[in-house]
Design a protein around this motif. Sequence first.
Motif, PDB file in Angstrom:
ATOM      1  N   GLU A   1      37.573  74.925   4.388  1.00 42.58           N
ATOM      2  CA  GLU A   1      37.368  76.374   4.496  1.00 42.58           C
ATOM      3  C   GLU A   1      36.163  76.675   5.378  1.00 42.58           C
TER       4      GLU A   1
ATOM      5  N   SER B   1      37.306  80.566  12.979  1.00 45.95           N
ATOM      6  CA  SER B   1      37.727  81.969  12.929  1.00 45.95           C
ATOM      7  C   SER B   1      36.622  82.910  13.389  1.00 45.95           C
TER       8      SER B   1
ATOM      9  N   ARG C   1      43.972  98.614  13.182  1.00 45.80           N
ATOM     10  CA  ARG C   1      45.053  97.865  12.548  1.00 45.80           C
ATOM     11  C   ARG C   1      45.729  96.930  13.547  1.00 45.80           C
TER      12      ARG C   1
ATOM     13  N   LYS D   1      44.338  95.511  16.107  1.00 40.53           N
ATOM     14  CA  LYS D   1      43.426  94.387  16.313  1.00 40.53           C
ATOM     15  C   LYS D   1      43.502  93.417  15.137  1.00 40.53           C
ATOM     16  N   GLN D   2      43.587  93.959  13.927  1.00 43.77           N
ATOM     17  CA  GLN D   2      43.655  93.096  12.743  1.00 43.77           C
ATOM     18  C   GLN D   2      44.938  92.264  12.727  1.00 43.77           C
ATOM     19  N   GLU D   3      46.074  92.897  13.056  1.00 44.22           N
ATOM     20  CA  GLU D   3      47.342  92.180  13.074  1.00 44.22           C
ATOM     21  C   GLU D   3      47.331  91.086  14.135  1.00 44.22           C
TER      22      GLU D   3
ATOM     23  N   GLY E   1      44.657  89.681  15.406  1.00 45.06           N
ATOM     24  CA  GLY E   1      43.670  88.684  15.004  1.00 45.06           C
ATOM     25  C   GLY E   1      44.217  87.733  13.962  1.00 45.06           C
ATOM     26  N   GLN E   2      44.992  88.263  13.009  1.00 43.81           N
ATOM     27  CA  GLN E   2      45.583  87.417  11.975  1.00 43.81           C
ATOM     28  C   GLN E   2      46.583  86.439  12.584  1.00 43.81           C
ATOM     29  N   ALA E   3      47.395  86.921  13.512  1.00 48.51           N
ATOM     30  CA  ALA E   3      48.357  86.039  14.180  1.00 48.51           C
ATOM     31  C   ALA E   3      47.628  84.963  14.978  1.00 48.51           C
TER      32      ALA E   3
ATOM     33  N   LEU F   1      44.665  83.749  14.311  1.00 44.69           N
ATOM     34  CA  LEU F   1      44.067  82.819  13.356  1.00 44.69           C
ATOM     35  C   LEU F   1      45.102  81.817  12.856  1.00 44.69           C
ATOM     36  N   GLN F   2      46.311  82.287  12.561  1.00 42.52           N
ATOM     37  CA  GLN F   2      47.359  81.395  12.078  1.00 42.52           C
ATOM     38  C   GLN F   2      47.746  80.371  13.143  1.00 42.52           C
TER      39      GLN F   2
ATOM     40  N   GLN G   1      45.126  77.441  13.540  1.00 38.33           N
ATOM     41  CA  GLN G   1      45.101  76.337  12.583  1.00 38.33           C
ATOM     42  C   GLN G   1      45.867  75.139  13.114  1.00 38.33           C
TER      43      GLN G   1
END
Length: 701
Positions: free
Chosen positions: A181, A188, A666, A668-670, A672-674, A676-677, A680
């Motif tokens: 983590e 991240s 929103r 930017k968040q969507e 950013g999440q993609a 980040l995934q 990995q």
Amino acid sequence: MGIMGFLRNRMGMILVVVIGFAMFAFIAGEVIHYGGSFFHGDNTEMGEVNGEKIAVDEFNKRVDQNTANFQAQSHQTEMTPQITSYIQESTWSQELNEKILNAEMDKLGLVVSDDEKRSLIQGDSPSPQIVQAFGNPQTGQVDRAKLNNFLSNISAAKNDDPMLIRWNDFVGHIVDDKRSEKYLALVSNGLYVNALDAQDDYEAKNKLVNFKYVKLDYTSIPDSKVTVTDDDYETYYNDHKGEFKNPEENRSIEYVIFNSAPSKEDSAVVKTEVDKLAPGFKASTNDSLFVEVNADTKTPLAFQRKGQLDPKIDSIMFGAAKGFVYGPYLSGNSYKLSKLVDEQVGPDSVKARHILLPITSTPEKALATADSIKKLIEGGKSFADLAKMYSVDKGSADKGGELGTFGRGSMVPAFEDAVFEGKKGDIKIVTSQYGVRIIDIEDQKGSSKVVKVATVDKLLTASSATQSAAYSKAQAFLGTLSGDNFDDQANKAGLKIVQAPDLNPIASTFNTITSGREIVRWAYKASSGDFSDQVFTSGDQYVVARLTQINPKGTLPLSAVKKQIAPQVLLAVKGKALADKLQSAVSGASNINQVGQKAGSPVVPIQNIVFANPVIPGSSAEYKLIGTVFGSQPGKISAPVIGQSGVYVFTVDNFIKPAPLANALRQKQELGQALLQRSQQGILEALKDKANVKDYRVKFL
């Protein structure tokens, strides 16, 4: 979830470490046995990662554990060569990923301190694994008394105490997850999506374009009219060299097959054997036992609705009287006798939820635990909370044990009998090969006739005479081989030569070969051009093989990929010719209609295409075309674009801009999440690409 958790979940959500299962066992002071070993020998290396050795026994233990987890999650006990190969390959990836990632975290000095470790175990917000192992099913919180009592006992244990060893391994997983983590947080924190990124992403998904095109299909030029030169191959290879990077050394072989499938005489013998069973089957009063004793396939008897039986008997059995026996009949690779045992009217589908308990020592202990949980449910405790706490079926436990609505044939017979023959609202306890279940029948729908049919089958196999004849032919062919005459001798004998390219070191199946480990082992010992020194056996097939190519790790040379890229090179040559033809049509044309007339191809209008979905209606994805369209000015005739299915010339009518982006945050968040995934897996691939990996698995698997 940290990267270590991510790694475990990457195994198809099947090769996860069932922590709750493990903790349940060692809290009870019991040892879990994961089955037999795949390997032999203690001091042998399976491979190396940046100089760090992977021992055979370490790899063996992990394969056994992952196999047990696969069986628990998939409810599948039979391990086919394909599944075994998949688990072995997945386990190898786990080993590589974790060793590479641990080394990277060591370089960065990422640690979990003793205070952090204590907090993860005994703190106000303990690890979810601690909550699962020591939780109170009534509150969903850690049972502090239970935890403290366990810690007190474990602190007094000797270093070689199995319970202490399992506890340290369990805590190690918790620490690994926390450490990863931290690593993921470093990555991240370096990822950033700005307002321009969000705007571009929004427009790619919402900005529309209308355009017209003229297309010349590749199929308009016959293959026979195209001459492909060495320069064409060289040009294509150099333009696409990045696509020919081989991540690991592999082998390519070709082979011929001598089939020992059952003969007509073999078929007659098996049919007669089944026919002799018919009188006893008709007279039997214990059909389950008769099937168990006489059938090759020991299928438990279960009620089935119309359409679920073998098509050869489906209509017959639904119109027959109880006790009726049909056969022998040939179905698939078996001769069969079928008997109508029972019939009734029952529900078409059931909605149910369950709690699956493992049988860690004796069924009686698991049944006693199930009975206690059942009493809690009947006393008003939440079924969903208890499922999350106790069930080892992690696929349903996280959903409160919910299995949804299912029809007959979806579950094992013992489970199915309980839910279809029970009543709505019943709480049932059922034992099967997978463990003990507490089942809540939530609903039943529909009503139709179902039948229970017992079937005795005998597999149609080749006799020794048939097998010997096929083997003799294979041996005779092998005796004709010398030097490089494999292809000539195969053609002379009228044998089809089958290609098996890019076999990795632990490949076990390829094409129709279902048991190919011996062939692959041979290929990794042979030199290019060698033919096998023996006849290999795979099921009812005898195989003689030749090693055609050794593909080293790294960028493959043109000679190694020439045959593979031949179709693409042919299209590239056609593309140049069609582009020249379209360029001539463009020359002097003032609009797209004139281009179409000169090229002899219709003008096709296209409406409402977005950049993020570059598919031409009625055709295929055309990335280069759509990318060029969105970079063009309206009203201008384009240069020819060589696409996936042909060559295009187009003109843009207009772009339709979307409404202004209303919620940039929103978006930017969507995005950013993609990002980040994707990062990995991207991290792991980048680290693996630079790692020095030595793979010795072919010696052992």
